[in-house]
Design an enzyme around this catalytic site. Structure first.
Site, PDB file in Angstrom:
ATOM      1  N   SER A  38       0.807  -1.260   0.218  1.00  0.00           N
ATOM      2  CA  SER A  38       0.000   0.175  -0.110  1.00  0.00           C
ATOM      3  C   SER A  38       0.762   0.922  -0.038  1.00  0.00           C
ATOM      4  CB  SER A  38      -0.819  -0.124   1.241  1.00  0.00           C
ATOM      5  OG  SER A  38      -0.359   0.239   2.620  1.00  0.00           O
ATOM      6  N   GLU A  39       1.906   1.169   0.776  1.00  0.00           N
ATOM      7  CA  GLU A  39       2.660   2.395   0.857  1.00  0.00           C
ATOM      8  C   GLU A  39       3.443   2.827  -0.507  1.00  0.00           C
ATOM      9  OE1 GLU A  39       2.892   4.562   3.068  1.00  0.00           O
ATOM     10  OE2 GLU A  39       1.462   3.821   4.270  1.00  0.00           O
ATOM     11  N   VAL A  40       3.813   1.684  -1.213  1.00  0.00           N
ATOM     12  CA  VAL A  40       4.586   1.739  -2.396  1.00  0.00           C
ATOM     13  C   VAL A  40       3.496   2.429  -3.308  1.00  0.00           C
ATOM     14  CG1 VAL A  40       5.590   0.814  -4.422  1.00  0.00           C
ATOM     15  CG2 VAL A  40       6.363   0.323  -2.267  1.00  0.00           C
TER      16      VAL A  40
END
Length: 274
Positions: A38-40
């Site tokens: 999700s962060e990428v």
DNA sequence: AAGACGGGGCT
DNA sequence: AGCCCAGTCTT
């Protein structure tokens, strides 16, 4: 408004958060690989768009092993619509490293995380907070807006190093996960209330125009290759001109920039790679 | 420090 | 027509 008291500042942010918390699929899990994905995805990409793509991607690549074993073309296919395709490549490379060198698990130290491709200090800090509830200072566009507004309101050239100092001074060591969620949500709110907050950052820069750029062409070529398989430059030109509505000037990049060769090499989309 | 790197939504 | 998006990597 300037804030000099840390407790007052924290209270303000957390109070807002209690009443206006945003819900996202990646806030319903602490599973480190899912958080990492999700962060990428969220790098330079609006949450609304990620919210659509994330669940399907996670279903397809539930573990680092599943992502590492998949062909890059399959990962790229699930990535379409998010933009910055090289992030999909980084993600697969990261998955391979996790399997080969970390027992298939996401590490929980900043030093190890930033060594992974596509993961810099900010994404690493976010992973530590959201997956492991470990507190390290990190900055991101919504957080930047909060500190610029509340600590540097009269400063037209704020440096991230100075913001980071404030972030460190106001860090919630007990529950950084909730604290960072709250900071981000409050930053989103502030940006609806105030224009040009980010222009106060010395790191602010305007993006180059997208329409008519090589970036536009590359995106279209990737979509074509994923759909049709390997094609020649002539075929690509024929297939792209109409449906994608690219200008002739843009299409010239196919030949002049050796676009197909570059993309075949970068994303391994030749026949023999698949 | 500056550019490269997607694509979409909102004004 | 711009602005901006849970940034990172290369030069």
């Amino acid at each position: 408004m300037k804030i000099h008291d840390v407790n007052q500042f924290r209270k303000k942010i957390l109070e807002y958060y209690r009443r206006n918390k945003r819900d996202f699929p990646w806030r319903e899990t602490f599973e480190p690989w899912h958080i990492l994905v999700s962060e990428v995805m969220l790098q330079q990409t609006q949450v609304q768009r990620v919210a659509v793509k994330y669940p399907e991607f996670i279903k397809s690549f539930f573990s680092p092993g599943a992502c590492a074993n998949a062909p890059l073309s399959a990962v790229l296919a699930k990535w379409q619509g998010l933009g910055y395709n090289r992030r999909a490549k980084y993600l697969k490379q990261t998955a391979e490293i996790l399997v080969a060198a970390h027992g298939g698990k996401v590490p929980d130290t900043l030093a190890e995380l930033v060594r992974l491709p596509g993961i810099g200090k900010n994404t690493a800090g976010a992973i530590l907070a959201f997956a492991f509830n470990i507190a390290v200072p990190f900055i991101e566009t919504n957080i930047r807006a909060v500190y610029i507004h509340l600590y540097f309101n009269d400063n037209a050239a704020v440096h991230d190093r100075d913001i980071l100092e404030k972030i460190a001074a106001t860090l919630d060591l007990k529950n950084p996960r909730v604290w960072y969620w709250a900071l981000m949500d409050y930053g989103v709110y502030l940006k609806t209330q105030h224009n040009g907050l980010l222009q106060q950052s010395v790191h602010y820069k305007k993006q180059a125009v997208f329409k008519g750029s090589n970036r536009e062409l590359r995106g279209a070529v990737i979509r074509l290759l994923l759909k049709e398989g390997p094609v020649s430059a002539a075929e690509a030109a024929g297939r792209l001109s109409k449906p994608e509505g690219l200008t002739k000037k843009t299409m010239d990049g196919l030949v002049k920039e050796k676009m197909l060769e570059k993309l075949y090499g970068r994303y391994m989309l030749r026949e023999e790679d698949i």
